[in-house]
Enzyme design. Structure first.
Site, mmCIF file in Angstrom:
data_model
loop_
_atom_site.group_PDB
_atom_site.id
_atom_site.type_symbol
_atom_site.label_atom_id
_atom_site.label_comp_id
_atom_site.label_asym_id
_atom_site.label_seq_id
_atom_site.Cartn_x
_atom_site.Cartn_y
_atom_site.Cartn_z
ATOM 1 N N ARG A 6 41.285 52.299 29.122
ATOM 2 C CA ARG A 6 40.364 51.180 29.020
ATOM 3 C C ARG A 6 41.036 50.045 28.245
ATOM 4 O O ARG A 6 41.756 50.274 27.273
ATOM 5 C CB ARG A 6 39.067 51.595 28.304
ATOM 6 C CG ARG A 6 38.163 52.513 29.128
ATOM 7 C CD ARG A 6 37.598 51.788 30.344
ATOM 8 N NE ARG A 6 36.706 52.634 31.141
ATOM 9 C CZ ARG A 6 37.086 53.366 32.183
ATOM 10 N NH1 ARG A 6 38.365 53.366 32.544
ATOM 11 N NH2 ARG A 6 36.211 54.074 32.855
ATOM 12 N N GLU A 30 37.417 42.574 31.941
ATOM 13 C CA GLU A 30 37.784 42.722 33.346
ATOM 14 C C GLU A 30 36.729 42.056 34.210
ATOM 15 O O GLU A 30 35.539 42.280 33.978
ATOM 16 C CB GLU A 30 37.901 44.209 33.718
ATOM 17 C CG GLU A 30 39.087 44.894 33.095
ATOM 18 C CD GLU A 30 39.276 46.329 33.591
ATOM 19 O OE1 GLU A 30 38.562 46.746 34.548
ATOM 20 O OE2 GLU A 30 40.123 47.035 33.045
ATOM 21 N N HIS A 41 43.261 47.135 37.625
ATOM 22 C CA HIS A 41 42.421 48.337 37.608
ATOM 23 C C HIS A 41 42.295 48.948 39.006
ATOM 24 O O HIS A 41 41.192 49.221 39.492
ATOM 25 C CB HIS A 41 41.029 48.016 37.042
ATOM 26 C CG HIS A 41 40.395 49.210 36.379
ATOM 27 N ND1 HIS A 41 39.511 49.112 35.336
ATOM 28 C CD2 HIS A 41 40.524 50.540 36.615
ATOM 29 C CE1 HIS A 41 39.106 50.315 34.961
ATOM 30 N NE2 HIS A 41 39.715 51.206 35.727
#
Length: 320
Positions: free
Chosen positions: A226, A255, A274
């Site tokens: 993360r 994000e 991601h």
């Protein structure tokens, strides 16, 4: 009994699950197609839905996510206390480990430089490269993902040290292991520091200015867990000052990473958006389906479940 299923279904998948619970009403849908009343009326949820759609539905007995991270569902008020929450830990290790290894090899072998040179039709020699053999790799979060990455690094000749929340005997390929309290003991000797931690209050900004300052100046920090693990301002400072060799990441905070974020233009930063997980590697999809299938059978039979999430820690419950 009503079962909501939001995982994409390939040929034969619906039939497999309907065969497990032939008397249940199945609703196969994308989460965007569901209403809050659909969720309120469900007994079982297989797949993810936006946490904002969940208001501790009293009838939801079992919730199996298709992601390894389930911290958004552990926030008080999202799920009722009696709802059993399981994640898909174990499905993503191979894909994420291969992604990290590919990024690392690209950086230490300067393949990005040669790709840019190819586009310019330029025949250059970018000079010395680094190797994995003889290196030290610190795996922070030696669960499924960290283990898969560590095994690959060990096979390529790195001395691997594993960090876990709970003390456990090191596997044969791992040189040493310790708990989160032991990070400071090894972080200064690691050439590569690979982090695959979930987002919890304890991991938030764990890689802060102090921790970054303890690393070798040519160390490479990899983050596949993360983005909140890393203090972005401290990271940018370390990279600009030459106090860190490189930062390789598939996750950012926030994000998506805003186009005006200074992180984009920092030296020696390598960002992917991601995408290492998802179902880009089909093996991941098959593993997710296998976990969900096994857990649905177990739940209906009153048997032991895989990957039960501890609501207090946000991690998969430790089994010892």
């Amino acid at each position: 009994m009503k079962i909501l299923f939001t995982i994409p279904t390939e040929d034969g998948v619906r039939e497999r699950f309907q065969g497990i619970a032939p008397h249940a009403e199945f609703v196969f849908a994308d989460s965007s197609e569901l209403s809050e009343s659909d969720i309120e009326s469900a007994d079982i949820l297989i797949g993810n839905v936006p946490p904002t759609m969940l208001h501790a539905p009293a009838g939801l007995r079992f919730f199996q996510t298709y992601t390894a991270g389930a911290n958004a569902y552990t926030v008080p008020g999202v799920l009722a206390p009696e709802t059993v929450l399981c994640n898909a830990s174990g499905a993503y290790g191979v894909a994420l480990a291969e992604h990290m290894l590919a990024q690392l090899l690209m950086v230490i072998k300067k393949l990005d430089i040669y790709l840019d040179a190819q586009k310019e039709h330029s025949w250059i020699d970018a000079g010395p490269v680094r190797g994995i053999i003889g290196s030290v790799t610190l795996v922070v979060g030696a669960g499924d993902i960290g283990t898969q990455f560590g095994k690959r690094m060990s096979a390529l000749g790195s001395r691997v040290i594993g960090i876990r929340r709970h003390k456990a005997e090191a596997p044969e390929w791992m040189a040493e292991s310790g708990t989160m309290e032991d990070i400071g003991k090894w972080i200064g000797e690691a050439d590569f520091i690979a982090c695959s931690l979930p987002e919890t209050p304890e991991t938030n900004r764990m890689m802060n200015g102090d921790m970054l300052s303890r690393m070798k100046k040519d160390a490479i920090l990899l983050n596949i867990g993360r983005g909140t693990l890393v203090d972005t301002e401290a990271l940018i400072s370390a990279l600009r000052n030459g106090d860190l060799g490189a930062y390789i990441t598939d996750v950012t905070d926030p994000e998506p990473l805003p186009s005006d974020s200074p992180l984009w233009d920092c030296p020696n930063v390598y960002i992917t958006p991601h995408i290492s997980g998802n179902y880009h590697l089909h093996d991941t999809y098959e593993r997710v389906i296998a976990i969900a299938e096994r857990n649905l059978k177990a739940f209906l039979a009153g048997e032991k479940l895989l990957n039960v999430v501890d609501r207090e820690t946000g991690y998969r419950r430790f089994e010892g």
